[in-house]
Design an enzyme around this catalytic site. Structure first.
Site, PDB file in Angstrom:
ATOM      1  N   VAL A 678      41.389  32.305  51.157  1.00 17.99           N
ATOM      2  CA  VAL A 678      40.866  32.451  52.517  1.00 17.99           C
ATOM      3  C   VAL A 678      41.472  33.690  53.149  1.00 17.99           C
ATOM      4  O   VAL A 678      42.691  33.869  53.122  1.00 17.99           O
ATOM      5  CB  VAL A 678      41.188  31.217  53.389  1.00 17.99           C
ATOM      6  N   ASP A 785      38.262  16.835  53.745  1.00 21.31           N
ATOM      7  CA  ASP A 785      39.641  17.248  54.040  1.00 21.31           C
ATOM      8  C   ASP A 785      39.901  17.158  55.544  1.00 21.31           C
ATOM      9  O   ASP A 785      40.282  18.136  56.184  1.00 21.31           O
ATOM     10  CB  ASP A 785      39.872  18.670  53.531  1.00 21.31           C
TER      11      ASP A 785
END
Length: 918
Positions: A678, A785
């Site tokens: 990311v 998540d």
């Protein structure tokens, strides 16, 4: 000095209370003692005092008090009702010893805690009704050790719903021969249902749902031949539904939903000739529905949804003349919808979506019953909508999307004045849109996209006073013009009509404060952009790409406070682009294809100030150069198109190419340039996006790309926007909105405590986002998540945004087991949501709280911790609301999946908690 006065006052009060107690007879004295032991912050027992003590030894003074009822000559108390009085504290069994003639005791809907006093079971031998529901009693439920269970030989009703009792179910209650109502639901009882529970002699109502029960359902329950109502679902049993239940001849209501049951439906259920409601949803039942089930002619509600049931709907259902609800959704059923279903005279709700049904809907569907809600979406139905589907005049929701329907919408829906929601997208409907909006006053949602409709948009759409969503995109032959007053529809928020061959000009933007999305790309719209669009104060997205717009971009466009997406590409616009940061951040692809448009992010407008003579002299040279450049560009594009990188863009990202994204990394092959999974990237136009890198496996490539496309089309106020992705055979780069920059929930909880209103908004926002992913997306998108570090915020707003949704689930997904993976991941989401609630309520102290640890902690102890963290006193009106939110969390972290609510139920529970205590 003040302290001395206070002490004197307290001493005086205690002395008066002592003298009153001395003067009172035993029953009044006991109630005054009870009052002194309880917390009564709302002064609900304000009339519990003696005006003239010691007047008579025969008349009981407390008979005139609220909640107290005595016999006809007021000599002893026969009923004590303290329900819903906002009382708290623990109960001392000694105060009840004198009430030997008590017939009714109701202390429900309070905040009593601690262990329930066993003295009540041993001494109140005349008690007929005992209601202690909706409190916080914990520990083991008083049982018959020493004969306690049988001491209440006259007991008819025992209601202990929604407490925190633990341990096994009390066996000796089965000795109460007069008991008719037994409710032990909503606690933490463990173990199996005792086989002795099949020996009740007169039991009519049994509710054991929402506990932690396990083991097999005892076949002895079949002996309860007087039982009319049984709820034992939302536990986690083993094995099958015992066929002996078919012996419960008086049963009218049977609920074993969400109970982990396997096997198949026993045909012996057909012996339940009085059964009105059968709820077996959210289990693992398989095989076909037995033909014999159609013999239960008394059935009103039948819900077998969310199982693994296969086969067809039995023709024997023709006998279910009283059936109102038929819910078979989310199974593996096939075949056609039998004509006999359309003949059922009482049917009002038909849910069969997400199966493998095919063929046409029965022509008489809706003609023989007052059909209200039909959902047959995500099947393989074909043919036309039955003409009489709304003939009884009460149809309010018709959901038919993702099938193969054809034909027109008239007359089946044109005169259906009761409609509220219509979803017909992704079919092959043709003909005109037949609605006269003044005749469907309650319509709020219409999706007719991806069909073959013609005849334009109805001119009176502005009369749809409750319409907030209207989508007719991808009807390429729709044609017509935009109605003049379209933007004045008072509640219209989303208007989508891309790729519909619409012509004419844009209507003036007046009274358009509600609208947030306008999508009109790839039409034939001409004329100029009107400055009145600046009155659309809520507008977030406007897509007019691929039309014939002329003139300039009004400066007043830049005054739209919430505009985040604008696409004016491939029109005939001219002049300069407003020098506004938002406009320039859209990227050149938002403006390209307008030959006479200039300004950032396109080329500078100074290029147009050259003298005309110079332009004429160089025209030929420029033409030649352009031809050369075009040839080279064409060659370059063709070369690049033969490469592996491709780009998919969603609403919110201007039309960037894969090259633009790759160049933002400084490398045409950025696998080395962007090592982190990311990161951030600045696209050529200056837009900053969040980039997530995913490494593709050959076998999962199609799955990942399909799920990413689904994720990109998921739009909800509580979801982080996925803008697009580019990919080759080995890598995917997913682009996210970078406007959420004020930190995560985890970070904010470390720096500053939130007030209750803020916490409530965060919890409900997360719940609504998850509910959208689980129940509004087809197929469902589990988050995978859910945690505080994945909850983001925009500026200083308290609106939460769910980030990282779908990724963990997607990377573990295979097509052949998608159904099971989705279910499993949804359950993880629900569990993690429960933990997140506790983390928020405890200001981060119960982060990743182990479900077992919390479940073993008495609820009253947990509530005290939560009240302390949120500075909620016992006199605080919001204490009840906090308590209900804690209860939702505890339901979500139940150790057994079948005990947990779905996200739809969780959202409903949260809003019920909020509305109840307003």
């Amino acid at each position: 000095m003040e302290s001395s006065k206070h002490n004197k006052l307290c001493s005086c009060f205690n002395l008066c209370l002592f003298l009153t107690l001395v003067a009172a007879e035993p029953q009044t004295e006991s109630l005054l003692t009870l009052k002194s032991q309880l917390t009564d912050n709302f002064n609900s027992l304000k009339d519990w005092f003696i005006i003239t003590p010691g007047v008579s030894d025969k008349v009981v003074a407390c008979c005139s008090w609220s909640g107290v009822r005595c016999n006809h000559n007021s000599t002893f108390v026969v009923s004590l009702d303290l329900s819903s009085k906002n009382l708290a504290g623990s109960l001392s069994g000694k105060v009840f010893l004198v009430f030997t003639e008590l017939l009714e005791l109701n202390i429900s809907d309070n905040s009593f805690s601690g262990e329930f006093p066993t003295e009540i079971f041993f001494n109140l031998t005349n008690l007929r009704s005992l209601d202690i529901s909706r409190n916080n009693f914990s520990g083991r439920f008083p049982d018959g050790n020493g004969g306690g269970g049988s001491s209440l030989k006259n007991l008819i009703l025992l209601d202990a719903l929604s407490n925190s009792f633990s341990g096994p179910l009390p066996i000796h209650l089965s000795q109460l021969e007069n008991l008719k109502v037994l409710n032990l639901a909503g606690s933490y009882f463990t173990g199996s249902i005792p086989s002795q529970y099949g020996s009740f002699k007169n039991l009519e109502f049994l509710h054991l749902g929402g506990n932690l029960l396990c083991g097999h359902i005892p076949q002895e329950l079949g002996n309860l031949t007087t039982l009319t109502h049984m709820e034992i679902g939302y536990n986690s049993y083993e094995g099958v539904i015992p066929w002996q239940i078919g012996y419960m001849s008086e049963l009218k209501y049977l609920d074993i939903a969400g109970a982990n049951l396997s096997g198949f439906l026993p045909k012996h259920l057909s012996n339940l000739t009085k059964l009105e409601s059968l709820f077996l949803f959210r289990n693992h039942l398989s095989r076909e529905i037995p033909w014999e089930l159609g013999q239960i002619t008394s059935l009103v509600n039948l819900d077998l949804s969310d199982n693994h049931i296969s086969g067809t709907i039995p023709e024997s259902f023709s006998g279910l003349k009283n059936l109102r609800l038929l819910n078979l959704m989310y199974n593996e059923m096939s075949g056609t919808l039998p004509q006999v279903i359309a003949q059922l005279p009482s049917l009002d709700t038909l849910f069969i979506w997400n199966n493998y049904f095919s063929g046409s809907l029965p022509k008489s569907l809706g003609m023989n019953s007052k059909l209200r809600w039909v959902d047959v979406s995500t099947n393989s139905f074909e043919g036309e909508i039955p003409q009489g589907i709304c003939s009884r005049g009460v149809l309010f929701k018709v959901i038919l999307f993702s099938n193969n329907f054809t034909g027109t919408l008239s007359p089946s829906l044109s005169n259906c004045s009761t409609l509220v929601r219509i979803r017909l997208e992704d079919n092959s409907f043709s003909g005109v849109i037949p609605f006269s909006f003044s005749e469907i006053p309650d319509i709020s949602y219409i999706d007719l996209s991806r069909n073959k409709l013609t005849g334009g948009i109805p001119l009176d759409i502005s009369k749809a006073t409750k319409l907030d969503y209207f989508n007719i995109s991808n009807n390429p032959e729709l044609g017509g013009k935009l109605p003049p007053q379209i933007w004045s529809a008072p509640r219209l928020q989303n208007f989508s009509a891309s790729s519909c061959s619409i012509s004419g000009s844009l209507p003036e933007f007046e009274s358009c404060k509600a609208i947030t999305v306008i999508e009109l790309s790839n039409n034939n719209i001409s004329g100029m952009l009107t400055p009145t669009v600046s009155t659309c104060g809520s507008l977030e997205k406007m897509d007019l790409a691929g039309n014939r717009m002329t003139g300039g971009i009004p400066e007043r466009f830049a005054k739209l406070p919430h505009l985040r997406v604008l696409d004016l590409s491939h029109n005939n616009l001219s002049g300069s682009i407003p020098s506004d940061k938002v406009f320039q951040s859209m990227g050149k692809h938002a403006y390209e294809g307008n030959a006479n448009l200039c300004g950032l992010p396109l080329k500078s407008c100074s290029a147009y100030s050259s003298k005309k003579l110079v332009s004429v002299l160089v025209a030929c040279l420029v033409s030649i150069l352009l031809m050369v450049v075009a040839a080279l560009a064409l060659y370059y594009i063709r070369q690049r198109s033969q490469g592996q990188w491709k780009m998919v863009s969603f609403a919110g990202l201007p039309h960037f190419t894969a090259d633009d994204v790759l160049r933002s990394f400084g490398s045409p092959e950025p696998s080395e340039a962007v090592p982190a999974s990311v990161s951030k990237a600045v696209l050529p136009t200056g837009i900053t996006v969040i980039v997530r890198k995913i490494e593709l496996q050959d076998k999962k490539k199609s799955v990942v790309l399909n799920v990413l496309t689904q994720m990109g089309n998921a739009r909800h106020v509580n979801l982080v926007r996925l803008l697009g992705f580019c990919y080759n055979n080995h890598l995917v780069y997913v682009l996210y909105d970078n406007n959420l920059h004020t930190g995560t929930l985890a970070e904010k909880m470390k720096t500053k405590k939130k007030d209750w209103a803020t916490k409530k908004r965060i919890i409900t926002g997360v719940a609504e986002g998850l509910c959208f992913l689980h129940h509004e997306c087809y197929p469902a998108i589990p988050h995978g998540d859910v945690k505080s570090s994945n909850i983001l915020f925009d500026d200083d707003k308290i609106e939460p945004y769910l980030g990282e949704f779908g990724f963990k689930y997607m990377l573990h997904l295979n097509t052949d087991q998608m159904h099971d993976v989705i279910r499993a991941e949804q359950q993880k989401d629900i569990y993690n949501f429960g933990e997140l609630i506790l983390e928020i309520l405890t200001n981060g102290k119960l982060m990743n709280a182990g479900g077992l640890m919390i479940q073993n902690k008495p609820k009253d102890v947990l509530l005290r911790e939560v009240y302390t963290e949120n500075e909620v006193s016992s006199s605080d009106i919001k204490q009840g609301e906090v308590k209900r939110v804690v209860e939702v969390a505890l339901l979500c972290i139940r150790s057994d999946q079948s005990d947990r609510p779905c996200m739809e139920d969780a959202v409903r529970f949260l809003f019920e908690a909020e509305n109840r205590f307003k």
